[in-house]
Design an enzyme around this catalytic site. Sequence first.
Site, PDB file in Angstrom:
ATOM      1  N   HIS A 125      40.277 133.089  41.013  1.00  0.00           N
ATOM      2  CA  HIS A 125      39.869 132.397  39.783  1.00  0.00           C
ATOM      3  C   HIS A 125      38.340 132.466  39.623  1.00  0.00           C
ATOM      4  CE1 HIS A 125      43.662 129.819  40.536  1.00  0.00           C
ATOM      5  NE2 HIS A 125      43.907 130.526  39.461  1.00  0.00           N
ATOM      6  N   LYS A 178      54.635 124.611  36.193  1.00  0.00           N
ATOM      7  CA  LYS A 178      54.638 124.414  37.652  1.00  0.00           C
ATOM      8  C   LYS A 178      54.613 122.925  37.974  1.00  0.00           C
ATOM      9  CE  LYS A 178      52.357 128.787  38.033  1.00  0.00           C
ATOM     10  NZ  LYS A 178      51.068 129.443  37.887  1.00  0.00           N
ATOM     11  N   ARG A 209      47.007 140.142  37.619  1.00  0.00           N
ATOM     12  CA  ARG A 209      47.175 140.805  38.917  1.00  0.00           C
ATOM     13  C   ARG A 209      48.312 141.813  38.830  1.00  0.00           C
ATOM     14  NH1 ARG A 209      48.358 135.341  41.770  1.00  0.00           N
ATOM     15  NH2 ARG A 209      49.485 135.389  39.832  1.00  0.00           N
ATOM     16  N   SER A 245      47.631 130.875  44.141  1.00  0.00           N
ATOM     17  CA  SER A 245      47.550 129.482  44.602  1.00  0.00           C
ATOM     18  C   SER A 245      48.835 129.109  45.340  1.00  0.00           C
ATOM     19  CB  SER A 245      47.351 128.545  43.412  1.00  0.00           C
ATOM     20  OG  SER A 245      46.139 128.825  42.771  1.00  0.00           O
TER      21      SER A 245
HETATM   22  O1  PNS Z   1      47.691 129.283  35.875  1.00  0.00           O
HETATM   23  P1  PNS Z   1      48.991 129.300  35.129  1.00  0.00           P
HETATM   24  O2  PNS Z   1      49.954 128.314  35.731  1.00  0.00           O
HETATM   25  O3  PNS Z   1      49.597 130.668  35.035  1.00  0.00           O
HETATM   26  O4  PNS Z   1      48.650 128.810  33.639  1.00  0.00           O
HETATM   27  C1  PNS Z   1      49.658 128.641  32.680  1.00  0.00           C
HETATM   28  C2  PNS Z   1      49.105 127.855  31.460  1.00  0.00           C
HETATM   29  C3  PNS Z   1      48.542 126.546  31.906  1.00  0.00           C
HETATM   30  C4  PNS Z   1      48.018 128.682  30.806  1.00  0.00           C
HETATM   31  C5  PNS Z   1      50.303 127.639  30.472  1.00  0.00           C
HETATM   32  O5  PNS Z   1      51.338 126.975  31.138  1.00  0.00           O
HETATM   33  C6  PNS Z   1      49.876 126.852  29.233  1.00  0.00           C
HETATM   34  O6  PNS Z   1      49.272 127.384  28.343  1.00  0.00           O
HETATM   35  N1  PNS Z   1      50.195 125.533  29.207  1.00  0.00           N
HETATM   36  C7  PNS Z   1      49.903 124.660  28.075  1.00  0.00           C
HETATM   37  C8  PNS Z   1      51.147 124.423  27.204  1.00  0.00           C
HETATM   38  C9  PNS Z   1      51.377 125.577  26.243  1.00  0.00           C
HETATM   39  O7  PNS Z   1      50.582 125.871  25.383  1.00  0.00           O
HETATM   40  N2  PNS Z   1      52.529 126.270  26.427  1.00  0.00           N
HETATM   41  C10 PNS Z   1      52.925 127.386  25.582  1.00  0.00           C
HETATM   42  C11 PNS Z   1      52.483 128.710  26.192  1.00  0.00           C
HETATM   43  S1  PNS Z   1      53.006 130.089  25.209  1.00  0.00           S
END
Ligand code: PNS
Length: 169
Positions: free
Chosen positions: A18, A42, A97, A135
Amino acid sequence: MTKIGLYPGTFDPITVGHMDIIKRALSIVDKLVVAVALDTNKKPLFGIEERAALIKADIKAALPPSDLARVEVKTFSGLLMKFAESEKAAVIIRGLRAISDFEYEVQMACLNLKLNSEIQTIFLPASENTQFISSRFIKEISRLGGDISCFVSKNTEKELTKLFAKEAI
Ligand code: PNS
């Protein structure tokens, strides 16, 4: 005009992967908002404020003052695109990745583009030496007593060890 980038994620916890994306994103945007999500698919180990605090500590330790002044760490709940709009972000930055991330990331980027066609997602390929870092696996290695010192900062390593030691009691 100031170009604002939003780097969203769960960051549970922040890794050197990150950090690498944060540093490189700063060469393409004027200001970067690292956005820690409450609503993630998650089940985070660290609370949202703890995750944000770990990021703040890491960027403070790793970035020169001129770059540090251009980064903000914020938490958000609800839709990413709504938050991006409220932050006046021009772009969403995501690290990518190898092939494992591709399907999930492209799907998310396309859906986000449908929600707001003016905010583009930019993918930065993970650097060669951070391709394999996640992570999820770092937490598992730490929980099982393995050495994670080359994947996270000293501070994050200490917090992870503390948390798992508490769990073991
Ligand atoms: O680090 P991650 O877990 O891959 O991040 C995922 C994240 C936080 C970017 C995604 O879950 C997110 O955008 N969450 C906010 C809710 C949202 O907008 N969901 C619709 C995504 S299309």
